[in-house]
Design an enzyme around this catalytic site. Sequence first.
Site, PDB file in Angstrom:
ATOM      1  N   TRP A 282       3.055  17.685   2.086  1.00 22.59           N
ATOM      2  CA  TRP A 282       3.083  16.936   3.342  1.00 22.59           C
ATOM      3  C   TRP A 282       2.514  17.775   4.485  1.00 22.59           C
ATOM      4  CZ3 TRP A 282       8.230  16.066   6.405  1.00 22.59           C
ATOM      5  CH2 TRP A 282       8.000  15.201   7.475  1.00 22.59           C
TER       6      TRP A 282
ATOM      7  N   ASP B 278      11.190   7.844   1.186  1.00 25.02           N
ATOM      8  CA  ASP B 278      11.870   8.725   2.148  1.00 25.02           C
ATOM      9  C   ASP B 278      13.396   8.553   2.141  1.00 25.02           C
ATOM     10  OD1 ASP B 278       9.320   9.465   2.762  1.00 25.02           O
ATOM     11  OD2 ASP B 278       9.415   8.985   4.882  1.00 25.02           O
TER      12      ASP B 278
ATOM     13  N   ASP C  35       7.964  10.226  -1.980  1.00 23.43           N
ATOM     14  CA  ASP C  35       8.430  11.339  -1.124  1.00 23.43           C
ATOM     15  C   ASP C  35       9.929  11.230  -0.849  1.00 23.43           C
ATOM     16  OD1 ASP C  35       5.690  11.790  -0.976  1.00 23.43           O
ATOM     17  OD2 ASP C  35       5.487  10.896   1.006  1.00 23.43           O
TER      18      ASP C  35
ATOM     19  N   THR D 257      10.537   7.089  11.288  1.00 20.65           N
ATOM     20  CA  THR D 257      11.227   7.625  10.108  1.00 20.65           C
ATOM     21  C   THR D 257      12.502   8.344  10.540  1.00 20.65           C
ATOM     22  OG1 THR D 257       9.132   7.912   8.926  1.00 20.65           O
ATOM     23  CG2 THR D 257      11.008   9.173   8.127  1.00 20.65           C
TER      24      THR D 257
ATOM     25  N   ARG E 143       4.191  16.607  -3.412  1.00 16.33           N
ATOM     26  CA  ARG E 143       2.859  16.688  -2.800  1.00 16.33           C
ATOM     27  C   ARG E 143       3.009  17.341  -1.422  1.00 16.33           C
ATOM     28  NH1 ARG E 143       0.917  10.837  -0.463  1.00 16.33           N
ATOM     29  NH2 ARG E 143       2.916  10.099   0.369  1.00 16.33           N
TER      30      ARG E 143
ATOM     31  N   GLN F 269       8.739   3.818   4.968  1.00 17.46           N
ATOM     32  CA  GLN F 269       9.728   4.867   5.224  1.00 17.46           C
ATOM     33  C   GLN F 269      11.059   4.264   5.677  1.00 17.46           C
ATOM     34  OE1 GLN F 269       6.623   4.708   6.528  1.00 17.46           O
ATOM     35  NE2 GLN F 269       5.712   6.743   6.766  1.00 17.46           N
TER      36      GLN F 269
END
Length: 523
Positions: free
Chosen positions: A431, A340, A361, A287, A429, A317
């Site tokens: 992580w 991401d 995310d 990532t 959320r 990601q």
Amino acid sequence: MAMKLGLPIIFLFLYFSPRVLSSTVASSSIDSWCNQTPNPEPCKYFMNQIAQNRNHFRFPKNKSDFLKLAIDLAMQRAQTAQSQNKWLGKKCRNEKEKAALADCLKLYEDTIINLNHTIDPSAKCTDYDVQTWLSTALTNLETCKAGFVELGVTDFMLPLMSNNVSSLIRNTLAINNSSTSVLPQTYKDGFPHWVTSGDRKLLQTSSPSPNLVVAQDGSGNFRTIKQALDAAAKRSGSGRFVIHIKSGIYRENLEIGNDMINIMLVGDGLRNTIITGSRSVGGGSTTFNSATVAVTGDGFIARGITFRNTAGPQNHQAVALRSGSDLSVFYRCGFEGYQDTLYVHSQRQFYKECYIYGTVDFIFGNAAVVLQNCMIYARRPMDKQKNVVTAQGRTDPNQNTGISIHNSRVMASPDLKPVLSSFKTYLGRPWKQYSRTVYLQTYLDSLVDPAGWLEWDGDFALNTLYYGEYKNVGPSASTSGRVTWRGYRVITSSTEANRFTVANFIAGGSWLPASSVPFTSGL
């Protein structure tokens, strides 16, 4: 068993015994200081070792002395770990291990720079600055580990890299945190104070005078952004350096490193100047290394540019922009991806009037970041996926990090609107254990699920996270159906909400005015 005998010495640091500690009065003095930290054993072990090996070791007389010693110790251990990591390169068994280790070498180097910065006598830093750099140092090491996990190669290399550096940095965060305070900030022309008057003018001027021009048609100094950045790296001095990037789609992966400070990229508008790439975890990158543009040089500014990653949702990601640039500003920029999209990795960051598109995310990381007057669009994800706007990565309660979304709008993108009933969308959320995110005075459209927030994994972090909402508006702003986690709160106090404003959360009044980006300091 035979394999353990061949492990480098650094791996043995985990297995110290109290019997090796000195029983002198001096040792007792160090022990009493170390006992006040979250991780006393490595503190005692290494500090007593240093005291025994130095003829002129100065024992701490006060907390300030102890903090300097603790930071110096963390830096020494990080340097030792970095030399071991370089040695481990020949041990890599495949490309995935090489990719994860390559990230770690960069991240440990950054950590050493951060730690050194905190004790640099010429830095004239505040306690808040120190906490920021220590927070970043710890984030770097967590990111190093994450690369091995996401590429599925934790079994061999990661144990070889085991050391106590993270524990020692956590100690420094705890020691410094008790004295950290944010000074009252001042604002000018809608920007935090850390943006100088010169940078304010550059951001507000329709066509600031550039040092270099990039144009694909040959009408500038260079045809690629990489060529312009290479030229900028050779400049003398460290003043603001402006690169104008004319309209066009630039297919480049760019890295603006620690040695390139005060770089400003000015596009011809987010619809016209686009930097695009397609690296992803699905394609074999970590990532961290998937970013189309990655920047760590301090004082970075971008205006009127879109950062894009076209890997698509199926490659998981895939980062459009990663920033670990302290005191960085993004004004009227676009960030387009799926999972991401925007990696607010570390340090202090400010985003103003930006457009951010993604699915899972898609605003994530562990910076201290404020997004103000931004348009946040959830896109259509893969089937059976849920959209999650944020995944904040705070791993230590003493880190001064988090995501603050102020006076913005959370909406459905055009591709999601027709199928809105098929996909749920959440505000965030957890992580990491101490994940911290707030939405202040923001418009939440009908796409946001009534529960508001999503679990990461069962009850992980639900008691230790900090998720807050303050005076949001729109179809999904009602908090009556929200989650009932201990860490979630409906913020009713303006005093509490003000902790997450530009003024207080990123000490923006001390640096943003220089950027010329307009901002609101308070609520």
